[in-house]
Motif scaffolding. Structure first.
Motif, PDB file in Angstrom:
ATOM      1  N   GLY A 273      -3.027  88.407  17.783  1.00 59.28           N
ATOM      2  CA  GLY A 273      -4.374  88.199  17.279  1.00 59.28           C
ATOM      3  C   GLY A 273      -5.385  87.871  18.352  1.00 59.28           C
ATOM      4  N   LEU A 274      -6.645  87.917  17.947  1.00 60.87           N
ATOM      5  CA  LEU A 274      -7.771  87.580  18.810  1.00 60.87           C
ATOM      6  C   LEU A 274      -8.600  86.512  18.107  1.00 60.87           C
ATOM      7  CD1 LEU A 274      -8.844  91.242  19.591  1.00 60.87           C
ATOM      8  CD2 LEU A 274      -7.814  89.688  21.245  1.00 60.87           C
ATOM      9  N   GLN A 275      -8.977  85.463  18.843  1.00 57.98           N
ATOM     10  CA  GLN A 275      -9.830  84.454  18.221  1.00 57.98           C
ATOM     11  C   GLN A 275     -11.181  85.084  17.917  1.00 57.98           C
ATOM     12  OE1 GLN A 275      -9.100  80.487  19.268  1.00 57.98           O
ATOM     13  NE2 GLN A 275     -11.243  79.863  19.189  1.00 57.98           N
ATOM     14  N   ALA A 276     -11.749  84.747  16.743  1.00 54.57           N
ATOM     15  CA  ALA A 276     -12.849  85.571  16.234  1.00 54.57           C
ATOM     16  C   ALA A 276     -13.855  84.779  15.410  1.00 54.57           C
ATOM     17  CB  ALA A 276     -12.280  86.712  15.397  1.00 54.57           C
ATOM     18  N   GLN A 277     -14.347  83.644  15.953  1.00 53.36           N
ATOM     19  CA  GLN A 277     -15.367  82.920  15.200  1.00 53.36           C
ATOM     20  C   GLN A 277     -16.604  83.768  14.941  1.00 53.36           C
ATOM     21  OE1 GLN A 277     -13.384  81.423  17.394  1.00 53.36           O
ATOM     22  NE2 GLN A 277     -13.560  79.203  17.325  1.00 53.36           N
ATOM     23  N   ALA A 278     -16.964  84.606  15.909  1.00 56.94           N
ATOM     24  CA  ALA A 278     -18.103  85.511  15.769  1.00 56.94           C
ATOM     25  C   ALA A 278     -17.570  86.939  15.666  1.00 56.94           C
ATOM     26  CB  ALA A 278     -19.049  85.373  16.960  1.00 56.94           C
ATOM     27  N   PRO A 279     -18.336  87.854  15.060  1.00 54.91           N
ATOM     28  CA  PRO A 279     -17.825  89.217  14.852  1.00 54.91           C
ATOM     29  C   PRO A 279     -17.600  90.025  16.127  1.00 54.91           C
ATOM     30  CG  PRO A 279     -19.610  88.726  13.314  1.00 54.91           C
ATOM     31  CD  PRO A 279     -19.593  87.617  14.326  1.00 54.91           C
ATOM     32  N   ASN A 280     -18.491  89.897  17.120  1.00 57.82           N
ATOM     33  CA  ASN A 280     -18.451  90.818  18.254  1.00 57.82           C
ATOM     34  C   ASN A 280     -17.416  90.517  19.336  1.00 57.82           C
ATOM     35  OD1 ASN A 280     -20.447  92.272  17.031  1.00 57.82           O
ATOM     36  ND2 ASN A 280     -22.060  91.768  18.486  1.00 57.82           N
ATOM     37  N   PRO A 281     -17.075  89.245  19.634  1.00 59.09           N
ATOM     38  CA  PRO A 281     -16.135  88.983  20.735  1.00 59.09           C
ATOM     39  C   PRO A 281     -14.830  89.756  20.702  1.00 59.09           C
ATOM     40  CG  PRO A 281     -17.237  86.953  20.153  1.00 59.09           C
ATOM     41  CD  PRO A 281     -17.674  87.976  19.140  1.00 59.09           C
ATOM     42  N   PRO A 282     -14.178  89.972  19.538  1.00 56.68           N
ATOM     43  CA  PRO A 282     -12.931  90.752  19.587  1.00 56.68           C
ATOM     44  C   PRO A 282     -13.132  92.178  20.107  1.00 56.68           C
ATOM     45  CG  PRO A 282     -13.039  89.520  17.548  1.00 56.68           C
ATOM     46  CD  PRO A 282     -14.381  89.382  18.190  1.00 56.68           C
TER      47      PRO A 282
ATOM     48  N   PRO B 203     -18.900  93.504   5.206  1.00 47.47           N
ATOM     49  CA  PRO B 203     -19.184  93.881   6.590  1.00 47.47           C
ATOM     50  C   PRO B 203     -18.905  92.823   7.653  1.00 47.47           C
ATOM     51  CG  PRO B 203     -21.226  93.329   5.495  1.00 47.47           C
ATOM     52  CD  PRO B 203     -20.153  93.294   4.436  1.00 47.47           C
ATOM     53  N   ARG B 204     -18.486  91.600   7.255  1.00 46.06           N
ATOM     54  CA  ARG B 204     -18.096  90.627   8.270  1.00 46.06           C
ATOM     55  C   ARG B 204     -16.964  91.221   9.098  1.00 46.06           C
ATOM     56  NH1 ARG B 204     -20.872  86.323  10.344  1.00 46.06           N
ATOM     57  NH2 ARG B 204     -19.474  84.654  11.036  1.00 46.06           N
ATOM     58  N   GLY B 205     -17.085  91.096  10.418  1.00 46.89           N
ATOM     59  CA  GLY B 205     -16.075  91.650  11.303  1.00 46.89           C
ATOM     60  C   GLY B 205     -16.432  93.003  11.855  1.00 46.89           C
ATOM     61  N   LEU B 206     -17.538  93.575  11.388  1.00 43.32           N
ATOM     62  CA  LEU B 206     -18.005  94.848  11.934  1.00 43.32           C
ATOM     63  C   LEU B 206     -19.019  94.584  13.026  1.00 43.32           C
ATOM     64  CD1 LEU B 206     -18.408  96.947   8.659  1.00 43.32           C
ATOM     65  CD2 LEU B 206     -16.419  96.769  10.175  1.00 43.32           C
ATOM     66  N   TRP B 207     -18.981  95.385  14.058  1.00 47.70           N
ATOM     67  CA  TRP B 207     -19.841  95.216  15.234  1.00 47.70           C
ATOM     68  C   TRP B 207     -21.314  95.194  14.812  1.00 47.70           C
ATOM     69  CZ3 TRP B 207     -19.288  94.369  20.429  1.00 47.70           C
ATOM     70  CH2 TRP B 207     -20.396  94.643  21.243  1.00 47.70           C
ATOM     71  N   GLY B 208     -22.022  94.159  15.269  1.00 46.16           N
ATOM     72  CA  GLY B 208     -23.457  94.091  15.045  1.00 46.16           C
ATOM     73  C   GLY B 208     -23.875  93.547  13.704  1.00 46.16           C
ATOM     74  N   HIS B 209     -22.925  93.275  12.807  1.00 47.07           N
ATOM     75  CA  HIS B 209     -23.281  92.748  11.488  1.00 47.07           C
ATOM     76  C   HIS B 209     -23.272  91.227  11.528  1.00 47.07           C
ATOM     77  CE1 HIS B 209     -23.228  96.395   8.887  1.00 47.07           C
ATOM     78  NE2 HIS B 209     -22.530  96.865   9.912  1.00 47.07           N
ATOM     79  N   SER B 210     -24.259  90.636  10.877  1.00 36.31           N
ATOM     80  CA  SER B 210     -24.339  89.184  10.823  1.00 36.31           C
ATOM     81  C   SER B 210     -24.420  88.761   9.361  1.00 36.31           C
ATOM     82  CB  SER B 210     -25.563  88.690  11.605  1.00 36.31           C
ATOM     83  OG  SER B 210     -26.753  89.265  11.090  1.00 36.31           O
ATOM     84  N   GLY B 211     -24.814  87.532   9.143  1.00 32.08           N
ATOM     85  CA  GLY B 211     -24.893  87.027   7.780  1.00 32.08           C
ATOM     86  C   GLY B 211     -23.664  86.232   7.416  1.00 32.08           C
ATOM     87  N   GLN B 212     -23.735  85.560   6.266  1.00 32.15           N
ATOM     88  CA  GLN B 212     -22.634  84.715   5.819  1.00 32.15           C
ATOM     89  C   GLN B 212     -21.406  85.545   5.466  1.00 32.15           C
ATOM     90  OE1 GLN B 212     -24.662  82.459   2.629  1.00 32.15           O
ATOM     91  NE2 GLN B 212     -24.269  80.639   3.872  1.00 32.15           N
ATOM     92  N   ALA B 213     -20.251  84.979   5.780  1.00 31.34           N
ATOM     93  CA  ALA B 213     -18.991  85.655   5.449  1.00 31.34           C
ATOM     94  C   ALA B 213     -18.682  85.488   3.970  1.00 31.34           C
ATOM     95  CB  ALA B 213     -17.859  85.073   6.282  1.00 31.34           C
TER      96      ALA B 213
END
Length: 371
Positions: free
Chosen positions: A41-50, A173-183
């Motif tokens: 796995g990859l740590q992923a608090q934010a969508p883009n770092p992985p 869309p949480r986890g998709l590149w460039g998408h923000s907003g609440q999970a």
């Protein structure tokens, strides 16, 4: 397996082993799914770092390679090791969550136990499961619904308790590149169409941890996972492991028969994303980062800043500044760099900008001291 003796490994030898096992010595031809499996796995608090984490490790990686896995439910975002959000394969999601259940329950009790004191946690988990399986919910929505049942209790504490007691995955869309907003969340079982793997063995993950992060101590794996009392599992593996010592005398374990790279090997410059697990998965992090750099990388509000490696070790920070149609990679060394290192970081930085800021009409690189 003897823990009394073993060759001594220098910090540089441990660094070379870690860099190779983290797919950073040279870009790997593994698929994204295979790499995520190998790295546990990859740590992923934010969508883009992985995405950055895979780009820096894999040959010919594209954003859509990971985005497709998220949409197809082959990888998921879920609270796992250290009670933090990780991006893992569907199989690892279902196997790791039961193994980490006790730690997750203990963590949420320490953080929110006082706010939900007097409530039956089994009842909290039961209602939370029913609500999250009825429809996807943000934590705000989940907490509000839980508070209808337990009026007067903190809604966020109720939602966070469910998060740690119930395997909730974040859905696109949480986890998709460039998408923000609440999970938004639902249960792993509902999302993946399968139940948790209650037969999963911690021994399997000891071996996999060492394959991705070893040689390492028992405390190292406990730091990575958040689990305690892992010595029994290391002992149980017996002949499957061999032992070393670090320069302080700490016993390190590795998979028997695994060759270590040459400590004298030179390594390429690499850019690492925020929250990269390579900085978070050992009790002793001197194999990757000098102690004096830690306060600059680990912020007081829990952010693990994006760093770059020179010859395998953290030597500074980076970020991308965007103004209108321009993107500037700002490289901040902790100490003066050799001309060769600047040239290598510049070349690698151009690749990073082409990946992470492909839409920018102008792309630049600027070196400046750490502020």
């Amino acid at each position: 397996m003897s823990t009394a003796q073993g060759p001594v490994l220098s910090a540089r030898a441990l660094n070379r082993a870690l860099i190779h096992r983290q797919l950073l010595a040279q870009r790997s031809t593994l698929s994204p799914a295979q790499a995520i499996t190998h790295l546990v796995g990859l740590q992923a608090q934010a969508p883009n770092p992985p995405y950055i984490g895979l780009w820096t490790r894999l040959a010919d990686f594209a954003v859509e390679d990971l985005a497709a896995l998220v949409r197809e439910r082959k990888v998921v975002r879920i609270a796992l090791m250290r009670s933090t959000i990780h991006l893992v394969t569907d199989d690892d999601c279902l196997a790791l969550r039961p193994l980490l259940a006790e730690m997750l329950a203990r963590t949420v009790k320490g953080q929110f136990g006082r706010q939900v004191a007097g409530l039956d946690t089994d009842e909290i988990a039961k209602l939370g499961t029913e609500l999250a399986e009825a429809r996807t919910l943000t934590f705000a929505e989940l907490g509000a619904l839980m508070a209808e049942r337990w009026a007067g209790y903190d809604a966020n504490a109720l939602a966070q308790t469910v998060r740690n007691l119930v395997p909730l995955v974040q859905v696109p869309p949480r986890g998709l590149w460039g998408h923000s907003g609440q999970a938004a969340h639902t249960t792993a079982e509902r999302w993946l169409g399968r139940g948790l793997d209650t037969n999963a063995s911690i021994d399997t993950y000891v071996r996999r941890y060492l394959a991705a992060f070893g040689p390492a101590s028992v405390k190292d794996m406990q730091k990575w996972s958040g689990l305690t009392r892992l010595r029994e599992a290391f002992t149980r593996l017996g002949p499957a492991l061999r032992t070393y010592r670090d320069e302080t005398g700490t016993v390190l374990y590795d998979l028997d028969g695994t060759r270590l790279p040459d400590p004298a090997e030179e390594l390429p410059a690499r850019y690492l994303p925020e929250f990269d697990n390579i900085l978070l998965s050992h009790a002793d992090r001197e194999r990757i980062m000098a102690p004096e750099y830690r306060p600059r990388v680990f912020t007081s509000n829990g952010i693990i800043r994006a760093t770059f490696l020179i010859d395998g070790f953290v030597r500074g920070l980076w970020r991308i500044d965007r103004v209108k149609e321009a993107a500037t990679l700002v490289v901040q060394p902790f100490a003066p760099l050799a001309r060769r290192d600047v040239a290598e970081l510049t070349e690698e930085g151009e690749r990073l900008l082409s990946f992470a800021a492909s839409e920018a009409g102008r792309r630049d690189i600027r070196f400046e001291p750490v502020g």
